[in-house]
Write an enzyme that holds these catalytic residues in place. Structure first.
Site, short mmCIF file in Angstrom:
data_model
loop_
_atom_site.label_atom_id
_atom_site.label_comp_id
_atom_site.label_asym_id
_atom_site.label_seq_id
_atom_site.Cartn_x
_atom_site.Cartn_y
_atom_site.Cartn_z
N LYS A 544 37.67 -1.88 108.85
CA LYS A 544 37.17 -0.72 107.77
C LYS A 544 36.50 -1.83 106.72
CE LYS A 544 41.14 1.58 107.28
NZ LYS A 544 40.64 2.73 107.61
N ARG A 545 35.77 -1.45 105.71
CA ARG A 545 35.38 -2.08 104.51
C ARG A 545 36.58 -2.72 103.93
NH1 ARG A 545 29.84 -1.84 102.78
NH2 ARG A 545 30.77 -3.22 101.32
N LYS A 550 42.14 -0.05 100.09
CA LYS A 550 42.47 0.00 101.57
C LYS A 550 43.79 -0.76 102.02
CE LYS A 550 37.73 1.35 102.78
NZ LYS A 550 37.64 2.75 103.49
N THR A 652 37.46 8.02 108.47
CA THR A 652 37.01 8.62 109.85
C THR A 652 37.40 7.81 110.78
OG1 THR A 652 34.87 7.78 109.25
CG2 THR A 652 35.06 10.08 109.09
C1 26Q Z 1 26.27 3.48 94.98
C2 26Q Z 1 25.38 3.07 93.89
C3 26Q Z 1 24.64 1.82 94.09
C4 26Q Z 1 24.79 1.04 95.12
C5 26Q Z 1 25.51 1.53 96.11
C6 26Q Z 1 26.30 2.55 96.19
C7 26Q Z 1 27.27 3.25 97.17
C8 26Q Z 1 26.83 2.92 98.58
C9 26Q Z 1 27.55 3.58 99.40
C10 26Q Z 1 28.23 3.88 96.85
C11 26Q Z 1 29.09 4.37 98.01
C12 26Q Z 1 28.65 4.22 99.42
C13 26Q Z 1 29.76 4.72 100.39
C14 26Q Z 1 30.81 5.39 100.33
C15 26Q Z 1 31.42 5.74 101.38
O1 26Q Z 1 31.29 5.34 102.60
N1 26Q Z 1 32.64 6.56 101.38
C16 26Q Z 1 33.59 7.09 102.59
O2 26Q Z 1 32.73 8.00 102.97
C17 26Q Z 1 33.45 8.47 104.23
C18 26Q Z 1 32.69 9.81 104.85
O3 26Q Z 1 33.08 10.88 103.86
C19 26Q Z 1 35.06 8.71 103.78
O4 26Q Z 1 35.71 9.01 105.27
C20 26Q Z 1 35.75 7.66 103.26
O5 26Q Z 1 36.99 8.08 102.78
C21 26Q Z 1 34.85 7.26 101.79
O6 26Q Z 1 35.34 5.91 101.42
#
Ligand code: 26Q
Length: 812
Positions: A544-545, A550, A652
């Site tokens: 995962k990331r 995490k 997920t």
């Molecule tokens: C926001 C602003 C500026 C630049 C980037 C972002 C940005 C980009 C991607 C903020 C958040 C994300 C991604 C978030 C993410 O993947 N969250 C995950 O979403 C999943 C699906 O609902 C969950 O299962 C995870 O728990 C959650 O971490």
């Protein structure tokens, strides 16, 4: 459903090959063969695509548009063949021609237009919407460079641009005639004519948004939905080279660069929000182009604008597309001539919003000055929304100024996107039960109190077509053999497999299938890294990331502890284990990058120490992505889901592992709670602080990690080995991790949960030794995984939020 026999397929394929390459099949490279196959599949899809659109037009069902900054699709050839129902025919036909289908599939670049969970969820949702024949489409950005590709050099992450389009993309179709103009900057003049206010936007910079459409093929149902991704291009009349002098030429080039930069890169941060103006541009760019094209399409199909909210639904995936709310208001008011109240009612009915995080540092907010300059008319609308909302609040909470301020959309120089999303949508959902409860009770409690009916839960899901049927054909075959194939279209029928959980023969077959999948992964690891791993060892996987919450650190610390114990006692009786990691860190997230380096250095040390490397090995696999996950997950014995309780909204991959028969070791966080409820305590290994304990510790501050470490020789030794040169000559290398755990008091309770985690791992060891019991657990996990199919999730969205009806089947 497409019906085609092997001979016809061979004929079509040969013909296609000659047509696009102008040479014979046997003169072609593998990549030529892949291109011809992709192109043929696209032809098969094209007719269904046209038919689907015709049907949608004829029966005027509500259309859903899923707006997302990210769609992490991975590869499409395999899933398109599967969903068309021609994978076996195609494989057999290619076999006859001496071509290996798997090999061609592996030549496809991953479509990596997403960071992680949120982007992959959007991709699973597209697959489920099409497969349930729901008229639902994606809208996003066609980034020229996807999520960076990761190289591990000298044990550390190095980012390399992901030039995924370098050899073209067979799945996309550029629709130049459907381009739209998006306006940035400029001035807004307000005129008062015929008793009405008119807003005139002038002096703006115009950008051309050009759509690229991709077919989203439903599973054996003739449905093909659309994913429309927008690319930014200069407007031709503003980019005229024909009459330039030197200055104009330079200006024209600058203009082109600044326009193209909008769809150039995907921001690789998924946790810390940074207020970059380019990111705001991206958001408005695709949201404006998307809504303009929806309205245009609606009107050209003779739709009555007054019924717009009965005919379309727009879903916003996290706050990133929230500008859809004021943009739709702008279109309805300025272009369609509706009044504020009607526009607001329609907008509210149309919009719905999913929250994916409770991490405060990830919440989007934009500085007013930046916003106003870039989007002057949109700013006016947001201001008006805020004004009306605050006056409603003032009436409700007389004299409670603090509360009104806290909830306002615009406050302290910033526009808070989550507040705008909640106020402008009729539905707000979390992505797992616990997450939704935390939103209601904590993070968004004020809003929940105001609009209790808006809030609801939609537990995430994954498409079992990609994550089981396609990624694990052997397990799929076996399930079909035991319980028939109804689970393919009704994944909850997998529960019928539970009655075999005690059957020794079934257990043995499950073990053999797992072993074959482990061999395939071991081969890949050998090919990539030259390391031999023991396929009879436990494959213990965390992919995962990389993020502090995490807790890859927790995993790594227990490996370091195990190493210490094995050195002290070479006869320590443990089941051999292979610890497998993969994941990317945001380029600017230094702590996460150091964690990657630590894992790699611990791996070097352990893998090269003959005293221990028969019993344990550590593998960090480079460049985690969808297609790699498809190989790793079916081979996993143990699924590590060890986030600090309350921090992971859902997760997920936990669902993907379970569906492939891995046993989960987990905190009661996100969807792990629901997995536990499904399989029961005896089929999952739970450890760590509970939600209440975590919230309590944060509230009272009653935790000092140093106190625990100082009183514990074992922990002290591990923690010290971060900074005493054990793993890296440069003793400062892991100082950041050390300080995070010790000096800065371990925000994510790694130390606090350490022993509880060790105990849980010992339990895993004991369980695994009992071969029959272990396989029984795997079988129960598989049997109970159907509920986590995204088909279930999408049904809930469709009936509970969008009010959609499907084309062919009943949703109930
Ligand atoms: C926001 C602003 C500026 C630049 C980037 C972002 C940005 C980009 C991607 C903020 C958040 C994300 C991604 C978030 C993410 O993947 N969250 C995950 O979403 C999943 C699906 O609902 C969950 O299962 C995870 O728990 C959650 O971490």
């Amino acid at each position: 459903m497409l019906s085609i026999d092997k001979e016809t397929f061979k004929k079509d394929y040969r013909q296609k090959f000659i047509e696009i390459h102008g040479k014979d099949l046997d003169e072609g490279t593998d990549y030529n063969k892949y291109e011809a196959l992709g192109s043929l599949v696209r032809d098969y899809v094209a007719k269904m695509w046209i038919d689907t659109n015709k049907k949608y037009k004829e029966n005027s069902k509500k259309q859903v548009y899923y707006f997302s900054m990210e769609f992490l699709l991975g590869r499409l050839l395999g899933s398109n063949l599967l969903n068309l129902g021609i994978r076996d025919t195609c494989k057999a036909a290619l076999d006859d021609l001496g071509i290996d289908l798997d090999k061609l599939e592996n030549l496809e670049e991953d479509q990596g237009l997403g960071n992680g969970g949120l982007g992959r969820l959007a991709a699973c949702f597209l697959d489920s919407m099409a497969s349930l024949s729901i008229p639902g489409h994606g809208c996003g950005i066609r980034y020229k460079y996807g999520f960076f590709s990761q190289k591990i050099i000298n044990d550390s992450q190095v980012e390399v641009p992901d030039d995924w389009l370098k050899r073209g993309n067979i799945w996309e179709i550029k629709k130049t005639d459907k381009a739209r103009v998006v306006k940035f900057g400029g001035d807004v003049r307000v005129d008062y004519t015929d008793g009405n206010l008119k807003f005139n936007h002038t002096n703006y910079d115009a950008v051309l948004a050009v759509p690229y459409d991709m077919p989203i093929v439903g599973y054996k149902n003739n449905v093909v939905n659309t994913l429309r991704l927008w690319s930014a291009e200069p407007l031709s009349n503003e980019f005229d080279f024909s009459s330039f002098n030197r200055g104009d030429f330079k200006k024209a080039m600058e203009y082109r660069d600044s326009v193209e930069s909008i769809s150039q890169i995907l921001y690789p941060d998924d946790s810390f929000y940074e207020g970059k103006v380019l990111r705001l541009k991206q958001q408005y760019f695709f949201v404006s182009a998307g809504l303009q094209s929806i309205i245009h399409h609606f009107k050209s199909a003779q739709g009555n604008m007054k019924e717009l909210d009965e005919k379309i639904a727009v879903h916003i995936n996290d706050t990133h597309p929230t500008l859809a709310i004021p943009e739709l208001m702008r279109i309805l008011i300025d272009e369609e001539g509706f009044g504020w109240d009607t526009s607001w009612r329609m907008t509210n009915n149309i919009m719905s919003y999913t929250n994916h995080t409770i991490m405060a540092e990830a919440l989007e907010k934009w500085p007013i000055e930046m916003f106003k300059k870039l989007l002057p008319r949109i700013f006016m609308i947001v201001q008006e929304i805020d004004k009306r909302f605050c006056s409603e609040l003032k009436n409700k909470y007389v004299g409670q100024w603090d509360k009104v301020r806290k909830m306002a959309i615009i406050d302290n120089g910033y526009i808070k996107m989550a507040h705008l999303a909640i106020v402008g949508s009729h539905s707000v959902n979390g992505v797992a039960k616990l997450h939704t409860e935390i939103l209601k009770k904590q993070e968004m409690s004020d809003f929940y109190y105001c609009y209790p009916n808006k809030f609801n839960n939609k537990t995430n899901g994954i498409t079992h077509r990609r994550w089981l049927i396609s990624a694990n054909p052997k397990l799929t075959m076996f399930l079909k053999e035991k319980i028939g194939d109804s689970f393919i279209t009704h994944p909850t029928d997998m529960i019928n497999f539970e009655k075999f959980a005690h059957n020794i023969e079934v257990q043995n077959r499950l073990r053999d299938i797992k072993l074959e999948n482990k061999r395939k992964l071991a081969d890949l690891i050998y090919k990539d890294k030259g390391i031999n791993i023991d396929i009879s060892s436990i494959f213990d996987v965390q992919i995962k990331r990389i993020h502090a919450y995490k807790r890859q650190t927790l995993n790594c610390l227990r490996i370091m502890d195990l190493y210490n114990r094995l050195i002290e006692n070479p006869n320590l009786d443990i089941v051999p284990r292979t610890f497998i990691f993969a994941g990317k860190s945001a380029p600017g997230y230094y702590l996460a990058k150091d964690i990657i380096t630590l894992i790699n250095m611990v791996a070097d040390k352990i893998n090269n120490d003959d005293r221990v490397n028969k019993k344990i090995k550590v593998i960090f696999m480079e460049n985690y992505r969808v297609s790699l996950a498809e190989v790793i997950i079916p081979a996993a014995d143990v699924s590590e889901q060890i986030s600090t309780t309350t921090k992971e909204a859902s997760g997920t991959s936990n669902m993907k592992f379970m569906m492939n028969g891995a046993v989960t070791i987990a905190t009661l966080d996100g969807a792990n709670v629901e997995i536990r409820d499904e399989v029961g305590d005896e089929n999952i290994v739970i450890f760590g602080l509970t939600e209440k304990q975590v919230l309590n510790l944060y509230k009272t501050g009653g935790y000092v990690s140093q106190n625990i470490i100082n009183n514990d020789v074992r922990l002290k030794k591990i923690i010290n080995s971060l900074v005493d040169g054990t793993y890296c000559k440069d003793k400062n290398k892991f100082k950041s991790i050390y300080e995070n755990l010790v000096t800065y008091n371990d925000e994510f309770f790694v130390i606090k949960d350490f022993y509880s985690y060790l105990e849980a791992q010992e339990k895993i060891d004991r369980l695994y030794r009992d071969k029959s019991k272990w396989q029984r657990m795997c079988a129960v996990n598989i049997a109970h995984s159907g509920i986590f199919s995204s088909d279930r999730t999408i049904r809930e969205y469709a009936t509970g939020i969008w009010g959609s009806k499907c084309l062919y089947k009943n949703l109930e």
